[in-house]
Scaffold this motif. Structure first.
Motif, short mmCIF file in Angstrom:
data_model
loop_
_atom_site.label_atom_id
_atom_site.label_comp_id
_atom_site.label_asym_id
_atom_site.label_seq_id
_atom_site.Cartn_x
_atom_site.Cartn_y
_atom_site.Cartn_z
N HIS A 56 -11.28 8.52 33.18
CA HIS A 56 -11.31 7.41 32.21
C HIS A 56 -10.05 7.40 31.36
N LEU A 57 -9.42 8.54 31.19
CA LEU A 57 -8.18 8.60 30.40
C LEU A 57 -7.06 7.82 31.09
N GLN A 58 -7.12 7.72 32.39
CA GLN A 58 -6.09 6.99 33.13
C GLN A 58 -6.26 5.48 33.04
N CYS A 60 -7.94 3.88 30.40
CA CYS A 60 -8.21 3.45 29.02
C CYS A 60 -7.22 2.40 28.54
N ASP A 61 -7.74 1.40 27.87
CA ASP A 61 -6.88 0.49 27.14
C ASP A 61 -6.92 0.90 25.67
N GLU A 62 -6.31 0.13 24.82
CA GLU A 62 -6.21 0.46 23.39
C GLU A 62 -7.59 0.63 22.75
N TYR A 64 -10.57 1.40 24.22
CA TYR A 64 -11.24 2.62 24.68
C TYR A 64 -10.61 3.86 24.07
N ARG A 65 -9.29 3.87 23.90
CA ARG A 65 -8.63 5.01 23.24
C ARG A 65 -9.11 5.14 21.79
N LEU A 68 -12.43 6.75 21.74
CA LEU A 68 -12.31 8.17 22.03
C LEU A 68 -11.70 8.96 20.88
N SER A 69 -11.11 8.25 19.91
CA SER A 69 -10.48 8.91 18.77
C SER A 69 -11.53 9.27 17.72
N TYR A 71 -12.43 7.75 15.10
CA TYR A 71 -12.41 6.50 14.34
C TYR A 71 -13.28 6.58 13.08
#
Length: 123
Positions: A56-58, A60-62, A64-65, A68-69, A71
């Motif tokens: 999923h890390l490959q 990811c768009d902004e 999704y990132r 994952l942060s 937030y």
């Protein structure tokens, strides 16, 4: 759905034809609630990546990132820095105070529309 990921899959040198079949199979299992502004909801995105055997890390768009942060911590930090209550912050963002509380505790993640509002204040 293929169009959203085909460029990224091509960049990763993943066989589009194989992925196309998997994407079609996965797409047929989805319902309307699995989407958020024509994108996969985060939980479905993770399952999709597992299904097509891509990290999923490959893909990811902004957004999704952001999910994952940390937030929730970013939002708390913003509120504290600006001396805002959750209620005042919610009013600024035109969201529910319950949403703000839930995001801060990472109990739920924002929709893409909510993310766009959060992104503006968390710059």
């Amino acid at each position: 759905m293929l169009s959203q990921f085909s460029t990224k899959l091509f960049e990763l040198k993943i066989d589009i034809e194989v992925s196309k079949n998997k994407i079609e199979i996965f797409s047929n299992s989805l319902i309307l609630q699995d989407f958020d502004n024509n994108y996969l909801r985060f939980d479905k995105f993770i399952k999709f990546c597992e299904f097509i055997e891509v990290s999923h890390l490959q893909l990811c768009d902004e957004y999704y990132r952001f999910i994952l942060s940390s937030y929730g911590k970013l939002l708390v930090k913003y509120r504290q820095k600006n001396n805002l209550t959750q209620k005042k912050c919610a009013k600024i963002l035109k969201m529910s105070p319950v949403d703000i509380c839930s995001f801060e505790r990472s109990l739920t993640y924002p929709t893409r529309a909510q993310y766009l509002k959060l992104k503006e204040i968390l710059k």
